[in-house]
Design an enzyme around this catalytic site. Structure first.
Site, mmCIF file in Angstrom:
data_model
loop_
_atom_site.group_PDB
_atom_site.id
_atom_site.type_symbol
_atom_site.label_atom_id
_atom_site.label_comp_id
_atom_site.label_asym_id
_atom_site.label_seq_id
_atom_site.Cartn_x
_atom_site.Cartn_y
_atom_site.Cartn_z
ATOM 1 N N GLU A 153 50.756 -85.496 75.953
ATOM 2 C CA GLU A 153 49.417 -86.079 76.039
ATOM 3 C C GLU A 153 48.597 -85.678 74.822
ATOM 4 O O GLU A 153 48.611 -84.519 74.418
ATOM 5 C CB GLU A 153 48.767 -85.524 77.323
ATOM 6 C CG GLU A 153 47.531 -86.248 77.778
ATOM 7 C CD GLU A 153 47.083 -85.753 79.162
ATOM 8 O OE1 GLU A 153 47.678 -86.162 80.166
ATOM 9 O OE2 GLU A 153 46.132 -84.950 79.212
ATOM 10 N N ASN A 158 57.512 -72.012 86.232
ATOM 11 C CA ASN A 158 58.573 -71.798 87.237
ATOM 12 C C ASN A 158 59.467 -70.709 86.689
ATOM 13 O O ASN A 158 60.387 -70.995 85.899
ATOM 14 C CB ASN A 158 59.447 -73.057 87.396
ATOM 15 C CG ASN A 158 58.799 -74.148 88.207
ATOM 16 O OD1 ASN A 158 57.729 -73.980 88.751
ATOM 17 N ND2 ASN A 158 59.471 -75.279 88.300
ATOM 18 N N SER A 210 42.185 -81.890 81.765
ATOM 19 C CA SER A 210 42.976 -80.667 81.823
ATOM 20 C C SER A 210 42.073 -79.525 81.407
ATOM 21 O O SER A 210 41.041 -79.737 80.775
ATOM 22 C CB SER A 210 44.164 -80.750 80.856
ATOM 23 O OG SER A 210 45.039 -81.775 81.235
ATOM 24 N N HIS A 225 48.596 -73.737 88.302
ATOM 25 C CA HIS A 225 49.356 -74.392 87.225
ATOM 26 C C HIS A 225 49.013 -75.865 87.042
ATOM 27 O O HIS A 225 49.545 -76.517 86.152
ATOM 28 C CB HIS A 225 50.849 -74.236 87.457
ATOM 29 C CG HIS A 225 51.450 -75.294 88.360
ATOM 30 N ND1 HIS A 225 50.952 -75.589 89.598
ATOM 31 C CD2 HIS A 225 52.519 -76.115 88.180
ATOM 32 C CE1 HIS A 225 51.691 -76.550 90.142
ATOM 33 N NE2 HIS A 225 52.627 -76.891 89.320
ATOM 34 N N GLY A 226 48.169 -76.419 87.895
ATOM 35 C CA GLY A 226 47.865 -77.847 87.735
ATOM 36 C C GLY A 226 46.964 -78.317 88.851
ATOM 37 O O GLY A 226 46.261 -77.513 89.474
ATOM 38 N N LYS A 258 54.755 -90.950 79.128
ATOM 39 C CA LYS A 258 55.481 -90.575 80.341
ATOM 40 C C LYS A 258 56.928 -91.008 80.226
ATOM 41 O O LYS A 258 57.224 -92.070 79.705
ATOM 42 C CB LYS A 258 54.899 -91.302 81.565
ATOM 43 C CG LYS A 258 53.480 -90.989 81.893
ATOM 44 C CD LYS A 258 53.299 -89.695 82.621
ATOM 45 C CE LYS A 258 54.093 -89.583 83.902
ATOM 46 N NZ LYS A 258 54.011 -88.234 84.463
#
Lengths: 140, 483
Positions: free
Chosen positions: B209, B332, B387, B406-407, B482
């Site tokens: 992005e 992760n 973000s 994390h999001g 994407k």
């Protein structure tokens, strides 16, 4: 493919994909699980001048659930690494948790969705009045 | 199922499921969430999964869940759990299949005004230079020996191969190279899957992005990171690709037998684990580090191609098109870290699954420029939404094992998103909002629609109000690639 005795359906899961699979016996349950997984991966078109590949596989696990995961992982690996989809021919599952399957593979051009893994999450093959059923969660 | 009535309120942003909730709990669950976000959580099985995670042997403190939590498999996404090293367990399912899925942020001196005319061209160029999509590999085909080297050395391999600078490595968690990664613990399939995927984005929720730095909240921290209001930045979100998935699959399978051997009883087989001082535990820890290094190298190579894409479009048209590394974090992963727990400094394995490390000022792993401000914490929103760049705090070290969200976190299933949102309509809406989209799959786009996610601003308000992170900058998306 879905009928009263064997089939699969998608179950809502917040982030990943889950299917409920049913079959009149373990063999039809395993075959439906394979069909369900291929459906989720959204296989699109077959390669022109289709080539068939025949393979026999033998898998061993500690229980039926473990065997189901091994079986689906074998098919998933062939899909993602070799671009092959497999029709499951003769399939046998022993009470010592050994699976033998004849696979007939076809080359594909593409598929829609990367399935990262078949998970053990709450994996439990249940017996029902009609046979067996299981819910499988795929990490995507 | 856990309901809101089962929770004990600690303060407006922290809740607890006491250890008495279920007999097999070894520690309590600590939830970071506002009351509003808790409503979302109670709709799926994430809290039940957090309770399941508390059954792991060797846990210390509490199992924590971040406000972006949602249902996963085994652990909930947004989960943080520490086990005593080396006799506590490590659980592959507590780290996930996409080992070291993470985010990298690159900053620039490109102003929005000067770059605006080239954004469409940049989107096309990024899409060409950075391979993405289902089943798409990278530009490089490695031998098995080279894959082993990537697994041992991570971003150091990338630097030797000309894809990285010293600053890139310094500004990456663990320098992009986790020690103790032995590729002998990888299966032939894992290695094979690694041969053609270095420098590839993949699909699903992964993205590249271009963002606008819309607002700065902490000028001192932003300056240290090289972020200025009105300039462009670039985010890359991806992980260890097929190699990582294979490592997790291999070990979740092989540890099924190990738990029997160690007499460990678990409420969910996806939580299988082994003590870190057992051969099985050591092997997984090493294999997981291999996959984590592969992911660092992957994002590094993608950064290299993103820089080339920028150069190909902007060279000769603007003065400075360079993209500098701000930071790269894993979300992760399992890391051996030293934390102060119940008054004692002990070594633990922190499992972060859908959670980001957020070390406070002074932490040893931080480069000198971030020592005073704390570690940059990157929190991407859902596609088409803002973000956040945050920084780790001293409180995070004390209360959340130096961890943060994390999001945005999903709230809607993919099936429902696809049924209710039409990808093409969504693309048109996003473009109307001034966001350029390049996507390989329209149904994939629909699954990642903003409506399928929580509001990232609420998530970030929760962690900052709880004190485990502080706001640095707000980013607004301009171009989204994407897979």
């Amino acid at each position: 493919m879905n009928d009263k005795t064997a089939g699969f359906e998608e179950v809502a899961h917040t982030a990943d994909l889950e299917i409920r699979v049913w079959g009149k016996d373990l063999v039809s349950l395993f075959k439906q699980a394979a069909v369900g997984m291929l459906h989720l991966s959204g296989v699109e078109e077959l390669e022109e001048g289709i080539s068939f590949v025949k393979q026999n596989i033998t898998l061993e696990a500690m229980d039926y659930e473990g065997l189901l995961i091994l079986f689906l992982e074998e098919l998933l690996y062939r899909l993602t690494e070799e671009y092959m989809i497999f029709e499951v021919g003769k399939l046998s599952i022993s009470s010592e948790f050994t699976l033998k399957a004849q696979l007939k593979g076809t080359q594909i051009k593409s598929y829609q969705r990367d399935i990262k893994a078949v998970t053990y999450h709450n994996l439990n093959i249940r017996s029902t009045p009609q046979g067996y059923e299981v819910n499988i969660v795929f990490d995507i | 199922m856990v309901s809101i009535q089962d929770l004990k309120k600690i303060n407006s942003y922290e809740w607890e499921i006491p250890q008495s909730y279920r007999p097999d709990m070894r520690v309590p669950v600590r939830i970071f969430a506002s009351k509003e976000l808790l409503q979302d959580v109670s709709r799926d099985k994430s809290l039940e999964q957090a309770v399941n995670a508390t059954s792991l042997p060797g846990l210390v403190g509490s199992v924590m869940v971040m406000p972006d939590m949602h249902q996963g498999y085994g652990f909930p996404i947004g989960g943080v759990a520490a086990t005593r090293y080396p006799d506590g367990v490590i659980s592959p399912g507590g780290i996930g299949y996409d080992i070291n899925c993470g985010v990298r942020l690159l900053g620039s001196r490109l102003t929005y005004q000067e770059t605006k005319p080239y954004l469409n061209e940049l989107a096309t160029s990024l899409n060409q230079f950075c391979p993405s999509g289902v089943g798409t590999g990278g530009h490089h085909r490695l031998t098995t020996k080279e894959v082993e080297q990537v697994c041992r050395e991570g971003s150091d391999w990338a630097k030797k191969s000309g894809f990285a600078s010293d600053q890139d490595l310094r500004r990456t968690e663990e320098g992009g190279h986790i020690r103790g990664a032995d590729p002998r613990h990888l299966s032939p399939r894992a290695l094979k899957r690694g041969t053609d995927q270095v420098g590839s984005l993949g699909a699903g929720n992964h993205f590249i992005e271009i963002d606008l730095v819309e607002k700065i909240f902490d000028p001192r921290a932003a300056q240290a990171m090289g972020l200025q209001e009105g300039d462009l930045a670039l985010q890359i979100h991806c992980g260890s690709r097929g190699l990582g998935h294979q490592v997790c699959s291999d070990y979740v399978k092989s540890l099924q037998a190990a738990v029997h051997r160690f007499g460990i009883v678990l409420p969910d087989r996806e939580l299988v684990c082994a003590p870190m001082d057992s051969p099985e535990g050591e092997a997984y820890l090493s294999a997981m580090r291999c996959a984590a290094n592969y992911a660092f190298a992957n994002r590094q190579v993608l950064s290299h191609y993103a820089r080339e894409a920028f150069e190909s479009v902007l060279a000769g048209k603007v003065n400075d098109w360079h993209l500098h590394q701000v930071y790269d974090v894993a979300h992760n992963i399992g890391k051996i870290e030293t934390h102060l727990i119940e008054g004692k400094s002990i070594q633990v394995c922190v499992h972060r699954k859908g959670a980001t490390r957020a070390f406070g000022p002074g932490a040893a792993d931080l480069p000198s420029e971030y020592k005073k401000i704390g570690q940059p914490v990157l929190v991407p929103g859902s596609m088409g939404t803002s973000s956040w760049v945050l920084r780790g705090t001293e409180e995070a070290m004390q209360r959340s094992l130096g961890s943060c969200c994390h999001g945005a976190g999903r709230v809607m299933s993919r099936t429902k998103a696809k049924k209710t949102i039409w990808g093409e309509d969504l693309r048109k809406q996003l473009e109307k909002d001034g966001i350029t989209i390049r996507a390989r799959s329209m149904s994939g786009l629909a699954e990642e629609a903003p409506a399928a996610y929580k509001d990232v601003d609420l998530v970030v308000d929760t962690v900052t109000n709880a004190g485990i992170a502080a706001k640095v900058a707000l980013l607004k998306p301009l171009v989204v690639i994407k897979g």
